[in-house]
Design a protein around this motif. Sequence first.
Motif, PDB file in Angstrom:
ATOM      1  N   ALA A   1     -40.483  28.334 -15.223  1.00 27.63           N
ATOM      2  CA  ALA A   1     -40.070  27.107 -15.905  1.00 27.63           C
ATOM      3  C   ALA A   1     -40.566  27.039 -17.344  1.00 27.63           C
TER       4      ALA A   1
ATOM      5  N   GLN B   1     -40.838  29.629 -27.226  1.00 28.37           N
ATOM      6  CA  GLN B   1     -41.288  28.415 -26.538  1.00 28.37           C
ATOM      7  C   GLN B   1     -42.200  28.755 -25.356  1.00 28.37           C
ATOM      8  N   ALA B   2     -41.811  29.776 -24.592  1.00 32.99           N
ATOM      9  CA  ALA B   2     -42.649  30.172 -23.449  1.00 32.99           C
ATOM     10  C   ALA B   2     -43.986  30.716 -23.918  1.00 32.99           C
TER      11      ALA B   2
ATOM     12  N   ALA C   1     -38.944  23.252 -23.793  1.00 36.32           N
ATOM     13  CA  ALA C   1     -38.245  23.997 -24.839  1.00 36.32           C
ATOM     14  C   ALA C   1     -38.390  23.336 -26.202  1.00 36.32           C
TER      15      ALA C   1
ATOM     16  N   SER D   1     -39.766  34.118 -24.724  1.00 39.71           N
ATOM     17  CA  SER D   1     -39.215  33.292 -25.792  1.00 39.71           C
ATOM     18  C   SER D   1     -40.364  32.654 -26.570  1.00 39.71           C
TER      19      SER D   1
ATOM     20  N   ARG E   1     -35.983  21.661 -11.928  1.00 40.30           N
ATOM     21  CA  ARG E   1     -34.785  21.618 -12.778  1.00 40.30           C
ATOM     22  C   ARG E   1     -33.977  20.338 -12.549  1.00 40.30           C
TER      23      ARG E   1
ATOM     24  N   THR F   1     -38.453  26.065 -20.767  1.00 41.66           N
ATOM     25  CA  THR F   1     -37.175  25.475 -20.381  1.00 41.66           C
ATOM     26  C   THR F   1     -37.305  23.960 -20.330  1.00 41.66           C
ATOM     27  N   GLY F   2     -36.170  23.284 -20.316  1.00 40.73           N
ATOM     28  CA  GLY F   2     -36.173  21.835 -20.161  1.00 40.73           C
ATOM     29  C   GLY F   2     -37.035  21.142 -21.199  1.00 40.73           C
TER      30      GLY F   2
END
Length: 843
Positions: free
Chosen positions: A298, A341-342, A305, A339, A269, A301-302
Amino acid sequence: MNRRLARRAARAGLAAALAGAAFVRAAGAAERPPVPALVWPDVAQRIQRDLAASDVAARRAAARAIRSLGASDGARLAMTAMADPDDEVRLAGADAAIRFRAAGATEVVVAWLNAPDARLRREACAVARALPDPRAVAPLARTLGDADAEVRASAAAALGHQPSADAVAPLLGRLDDASPAVRIEVVAALARLGDPRAVVPLVGKVEDSAPDVRQAVVRALGDLADARASSALVLALRDQSLDVRRNALAALGRMRAADAVDAIAPFTRDRAPAIRSAALAALGRIATPDAVDALLAALGTGDDAAAGLGSTPIRDALAAAGPDRAAPALRALLGGSPSPQAATSAAWVLGGWRDKESEPAIVAAMRRGVLPVPAALHALAATGADADVPIVLEFITDVSPLVRAEALSAALALLDPSRPDGRAVEPLADALRSTRPTPPERARIARLLGRTGAPRAAPLLVDLARTKEPSLRLAALEALGTLGPAGGAQAEDTLLEAMRSSDAAVRLQAAVALSESGSARTRDALMNRLGADDGLDRAALLTALGGTLSRVPSDAAVARLASQLNTSAGPERDALIEAAGLAPIEAAVHALAEGARSSEPADRRAAAVLSAAHPGDSAATAVARSLLGDGDATVVAQAAWALGALGDGSDVARLEPVARGPDFDAASNAVAALGRIVARDRAVPGAAAQVLCPFVDEGRVYVRANALAGLALSGARCGDGSREIRILSEDSSEDVRAAAARALESHPNEADERALGRCARGDPSGAVSLRCRTPAPTPTKTQHVLVYVVPGASESPVPGAAYALLFADGMVRAGTADRRGAVFDPAAPFGEVTLRNPSALAR
C-alpha cells in the motif's frame, strides 16, 4: 478553559524568554481571587445545622452546598443528606457522595433501587457505579428488570463497574433487552468486566438488529481479545454500517488476529477514508510477515501518494508494526526501484524509529535519485550521525526552499556543541554569503554556527552580532551563548557590549547568552556594572549574573548581591534573590536562610523557591522544611514544591498534613512533592501506593492529578489498579485523566491496555486521547525555567497572579507569581511547560 500558555524560555541555562515570548497570556490565569481553598469551619457547621432544619427548602439548599466543602466534611454531610426523607435532598446528597467518594454510600442507596421515583433508582445506580461494592451486585441484577429503560441501562452500567464475577451472568441475561440503549450498556459492561464467558454470547449479537448495538458488540469483542471472536468479526466486515465495519477492523487489530489478514487487506483500498485507515491500523497492530507485506504493497498509493513529510495512515501503521518486523523490508525497498512516494514513506518510517542502521540505505537511495532529497534529509535528522553533517550541509543553499528547510532542520539535529565539529563552519559561512537563504533561514544558519562548538565560529558570530538585521543579530547573540567557552574573551566582550543596547530584546538575549556561557571574567565584569549607577538594564544584568553564578560562583559576589537587598524593593528583590540563590556555594544557602527569616512573605517565598537549586545540601533542605510551617499559605505552597526536589523519606510525615490542609495550592504542591520523594526513595516496598493512593479520589483537581503522576513515576498502583482505570474513564478533569493514563502506562497489564485503548478511541479531550495512545517519556534531567504570567485581561505580567504549571513529568505546580509577575523553577523536569488554570478554578 485550559490552554497551552507557557513556553520554556531560551534553552537549558537560566530560562528567560526573549521579548514577546517571555510574556505568556493566560485566559485561565487570574489575579489571585478570593480562593475557595479555605472553607471556614462555620460553613460546614451552618450546612450541618440547615440539614436538620424543619424547612425543606433550607435542607435542599444546604444539600446543594455540600459540594463546596472539603473532602472530610463533604463526605460526612453527604451521608447525612442521603438519609433525609425528602427526595431532592437525598439526590443532592448522593451527588455529593459521588464527588467526595463517601465510604458506605453505595450500601445506603441500594434501598433506593425499589423507590417509586425513577430518579432515585437511577441515582442509586450512579452511586453504585462510582463507588463499587460487591454487595450491590444482586440488587443491581434485579434492577435489570426495571420497567424504566433508563434505569435498566444505569443498572447495567453500574454492574460493569463492580469488582465481582457475579455481575457477568445477570448481564448476559439482558443481551436481548427490548431497548437498544440498554443492550448497548449491557455490552459495554461485559467488555469492561473482561470475563471470557461473555465472548460466545456476544458473538451471537454481531448481527443484532440495531447498528449501534452491533457497533458496541464488535468493539467489546476487540476489547476482550479472544481468538474465538475472529470469524464473527470478519463476518462483521460485510456489515452495511460503515461504523460497524470500521470498529470490526479496529477490533481485529486489537486482537492481533493473524488469521484475518487476508480478509483485512482488501479494505486498504476501500473508497471510504475511515475504512482504509482502520484497515491499515489493524494490519500495523497485527504485524505478522503477511500483514507487513500488505502494508508495503500500500506504500505510495491512495492517501500516501499525495502526502508530504507528515503522518499518513500507512506510515503510522508501519511505524506501529515496529522496526524488528518491518525495518529490514523497508531497507530492502529503498535498495530497489520504488516510486518516489513509496521511498519517501519508507524513509519517514525509518526516521521515526531513529533506526541508525538504516542511515546507509537512506543516503544511498538519495544518491541514486530513488529517494527525494527532502525526504532523505528529514529521515537523516533522526537516523544520521556526525558523519552525515557534510552531506546535510551540501543542501543548505539549495534552490528549493523545502530542501533548504529540511537541510537546516537536519543540521540542527546532528550538530551538538558538546561535540565540536569544525567541518561545519566553512559551509555555514559560505551559506551566509549566499543570496538564496531568506532572513529567517540566515538566522537559523547563525544558530547552527553556535552549535558547531568550534572556536573559529566565534569571529563570524561576533560580526553578525553587530549587524542591523534584527533577527540575525538576535540569532548570533544566542549562538554565542550556545558556543560557550569556545567563544573566548571576544565572544564575552561582544555580549557584554550588547547588554548596553537600546533595544530591550537585544539586551535580554545577550543576558541569556551570558547566563549560559559567562566565565569568571564575565561574572566580575557584571558585578562591577551592578555597582555603577549608569542606567543599565538591571533586570537583564541580574539574569546574566544568575546563570553565570550557577556555574562560576563567588562568595564575594553573593555577599554583594545580598547586601543590595537592603536598598532594593519590588521586582528587583526577586531578581536579586534569584541571582544570589543560584550559586552552588554555602554563602548562597546562607543568604536564602536570611531570606527565610524576612518579614516579607514575598522574600520568604523566593527563598523557598531557590532552595530547590541546592539538592543534597542539608542547609538548603532545612530552609524549605522551616518554611513548610510558615504562616503564609503562599510560602508554604512553594516550600512544599521545593521539598519535591530536596526531601527524603523523613519529609513524608511533614508533607502529609499540608496535602490534607485547606489551601488548594499548598495541598497540590505537597502531593507533587510526596510523589517525587517516594519515586526517588524506594527503600520501603509499597510506600508509594501507601502514601499516594489516599489522594487519588480527593476533591481537588491537582491533588488527584499529582497523586496519579506520582504513582506513574514510582511505577506503583492502588491495589489491583481498578481505581486508576475508573478515574481514566470517569473523572471530569482532563488533567486528572491524563495523569491516570500516565499511571496505567507505567506497567500496563491486559486490563490497563483495554482501558487505554478505550480512552484513545473515545476520550472527549484530544490531549487525553493522545496521551492514551502515546506514552509520555519520563524526564531524566532538570533545567531552570522562568515564565511570566499575563492574565487574560492584562497586557503585561501581573505580580501575585494565580497560576498552575504542568511539567514534563506530569506534576502540576500551583501558586502565585512573584513581584515581577514571574514564576521561577531552578529544578524543573526537562521538557515542555504548560500553563493551566489556577487550582481554585480547575475543574
